[in-house]
Scaffold this active site. Sequence first.
Site, PDB file in Angstrom:
ATOM      1  N   SER A  25     -16.664  22.260  -6.158  1.00  0.00           N
ATOM      2  CA  SER A  25     -17.109  20.943  -6.608  1.00  0.00           C
ATOM      3  C   SER A  25     -18.217  21.094  -7.645  1.00  0.00           C
ATOM      4  CB  SER A  25     -17.626  20.127  -5.426  1.00  0.00           C
ATOM      5  OG  SER A  25     -18.148  18.899  -5.877  1.00  0.00           O
ATOM      6  N   LYS A  58     -10.183  25.561  -1.941  1.00  0.00           N
ATOM      7  CA  LYS A  58     -10.051  24.957  -3.272  1.00  0.00           C
ATOM      8  C   LYS A  58     -10.849  25.800  -4.242  1.00  0.00           C
ATOM      9  CE  LYS A  58      -9.418  20.548  -4.529  1.00  0.00           C
ATOM     10  NZ  LYS A  58      -9.683  19.114  -4.689  1.00  0.00           N
ATOM     11  N   ASN A  90      -9.965  22.426  -9.009  1.00  0.00           N
ATOM     12  CA  ASN A  90     -10.793  21.222  -8.912  1.00  0.00           C
ATOM     13  C   ASN A  90     -10.992  20.597 -10.283  1.00  0.00           C
ATOM     14  OD1 ASN A  90     -12.455  19.266  -7.779  1.00  0.00           O
ATOM     15  ND2 ASN A  90     -13.563  20.724  -6.542  1.00  0.00           N
ATOM     16  N   GLY A 137      -4.455  16.645 -12.746  1.00  0.00           N
ATOM     17  CA  GLY A 137      -3.661  16.082 -13.828  1.00  0.00           C
ATOM     18  C   GLY A 137      -2.254  15.664 -13.454  1.00  0.00           C
ATOM     19  N   THR A 159      -6.673  11.493  -8.826  1.00  0.00           N
ATOM     20  CA  THR A 159      -6.973  10.523  -9.872  1.00  0.00           C
ATOM     21  C   THR A 159      -5.808   9.561 -10.049  1.00  0.00           C
ATOM     22  OG1 THR A 159      -8.370  12.167 -10.940  1.00  0.00           O
ATOM     23  CG2 THR A 159      -7.758  10.252 -12.260  1.00  0.00           C
TER      24      THR A 159
END
Length: 191
Positions: A25, A58, A90, A137, A159
């Site tokens: 992150s 991740k 990420n 994406g 997203t």
Amino acid sequence: DIEGFVSCLLSLQPLVDGIEVNISSPNTDGLRVFHDAKKFGKLLAELKSHSSKPLFVKLPRYKTQKEKDNVLHLARLCGQYELTGLTVSNSRPVQDSRLAVGNGGLSGRPLLNDTLRAVREIRKEVGEDLIINASGGIFTGRDALDALEAGADTVQVMTALWYEGPAVSREINRWLDDYLLRNGVPSIQYV
């Protein structure tokens, strides 16, 4: 710190089917310390000794060859510790004075090509031993297919959920199902 990760794992484990440990992150202080292979290995050893559920990591994004070499080393360590899989990867770290804290992470469509490249490179590095979850994406069925063909076993959308709503999952699955039917393909696997 490692103790914090273990505490979270023990608290969440009874409530979930699997755990994803995020060492990438860009707007969380202190996580980058685990980009160091020695510290990351200690973290994995502790988590693995306390985990009874599938365990994913991740991984961070990379731009330079040095960053890539480090991420590939971290991926290999995940295999050595017999984790279940990797999420690749990420958001992209950004610094901007307009952000309240001065930094954050770019997410969404601009990340897809980097995601596909990283999935291919990490799959080549770890072989078939780890599940790879492509993240970054992915908005459409075509994006998901590209990720699967690059070497991912699964895809993660975030997203797209914010912009398209929960129906985006159904739309991606329908597109993939139609693709299989149109092409007479029994399943999608990377080659």
